[in-house]
Design an enzyme around this catalytic site. Sequence first.
Site, mmCIF file in Angstrom:
data_model
loop_
_atom_site.group_PDB
_atom_site.id
_atom_site.type_symbol
_atom_site.label_atom_id
_atom_site.label_comp_id
_atom_site.label_asym_id
_atom_site.label_seq_id
_atom_site.Cartn_x
_atom_site.Cartn_y
_atom_site.Cartn_z
ATOM 1 C CG HIS A 35 -1.905 -0.929 1.165
ATOM 2 N ND1 HIS A 35 -3.301 -0.921 0.697
ATOM 3 C CD2 HIS A 35 -2.127 -2.252 1.525
ATOM 4 C CE1 HIS A 35 -4.127 -1.826 0.454
ATOM 5 N NE2 HIS A 35 -3.394 -2.740 1.209
ATOM 6 C CG ASP A 37 1.310 0.919 -5.406
ATOM 7 O OD1 ASP A 37 0.505 0.946 -4.548
ATOM 8 O OD2 ASP A 37 0.955 0.330 -6.522
ATOM 9 N N GLY A 120 -4.207 -12.679 -4.606
ATOM 10 C CA GLY A 120 -3.075 -11.396 -4.293
ATOM 11 C C GLY A 120 -2.018 -11.316 -5.136
ATOM 12 C CB SER A 122 -1.275 -8.244 -9.368
ATOM 13 O OG SER A 122 -1.866 -7.124 -9.796
ATOM 14 C CB SER A 123 -5.044 -12.838 -11.453
ATOM 15 O OG SER A 123 -6.040 -12.254 -11.076
ATOM 16 C CB SER A 124 -6.334 -7.561 -12.069
ATOM 17 O OG SER A 124 -5.735 -6.726 -11.131
ATOM 18 C CG ASP A 168 -0.200 -4.742 -8.347
ATOM 19 O OD1 ASP A 168 0.795 -4.885 -7.691
ATOM 20 O OD2 ASP A 168 -1.475 -4.903 -8.135
#
Length: 384
Positions: A35, A37, A120, A122-124, A168
């Site tokens: 938390h 970035d 968690g 960061s597949s997105s 990410d």
Amino acid sequence: MRADHGVTETFEQRFESSPTVLSRAPGRVNLVGGHVDYNAGIVLPAAIDRATVVAAAPRSDDTVRVHSARMDDTVTASLGDDRDDWAAYVVGTATVLADDTDVSAGVDLVVGGDVIVGAGVSSSASLEVAVAGAVDAVHDLDRSPEALADACWRAENEEVGMACGIMDQFASALGQADHALRIDCRSRDVRPIPLDTDAAELLVVDTTVSHELTDSGFNERVRECHEATARLDELLGKRVRSLRDVTPDEVAEHAETLPEPLAARARHVTTEIRRVRAAADALADGDLARVGDLLRESHRSLRDDYEVSCAELDAAVDALDTAAGTFGARMVGGGWGGSAIGLVEPDARESVVDSVRDDYRDATGIDCEIHAVDFGDGLSVRRV
């Protein structure tokens, strides 16, 4: 590029034509810098060897047609469409690239791969970067990896509604095998730092507690950090553009003036930035014991000051930390579920996995999923 995970064959079956491009982009873990970035701080992530793979071909219109092989779902949309499903990441990324380049960036896509979803890692961002690489290649946009990562970050903020920082997307686009990345989220300077893989391996312990960050307190944490920044700008008598500009001592000095939870949020961010600097130096020096200590400190701060952990994450971290052969452990990702990571001695990996699996089940009544991952390369694209 590795095996295409069947996306080429699926593309041919679904769209009755052949793809012209294959794009691959990895997920990531964040060693230290949770938390930070979106507070313009410094982070220490690494791309991993689990990735999203995309097969793509250009279209001459503004249509985005995408099929997810993992979900067996096909979506057809137009550039600029607002969506509230998984395809928002795809359509949003293509939309930003089209707007940036004034190109009609319609595209046919099939998405697959082996990135761990909802854990968690960061597949997105992995999906966004793989799509960006594919759209860039099929339309000959010739964007740099950094520019593609920036477009993906803007897509997640502007099109998806997730107020994330750049970590990410930059880790996925720019990762290097056997290296972590020290990323300055203000200057966007990226420095690779080697990890001695003969001395340490990384385990990802998926709690199997899923989370949707846009529906959680993530954006609330962003708002709290912005409010703390504004208060400290008034209190300190100096320009405070973000919590990056504040020291832990300055937060402590004004902790009684800052209303809670703002003081706690600022305390986490400022001490976490200090931990990132220390961890990057320790990793470069090969001091894995020190890196492990900093992982533990990071988790305690995320749990107590930032309040983004949960009982299952704490149980996973405790199980890792008490296993012989673990240098250190912490939660990873946005929080409220997902995964914990542990830096472990290679010879101890099997015993650590067995111990963590049993201890986590005893503590939660849930079976976790444990993945050994390597630090992998970032975005790669090839024509087929």
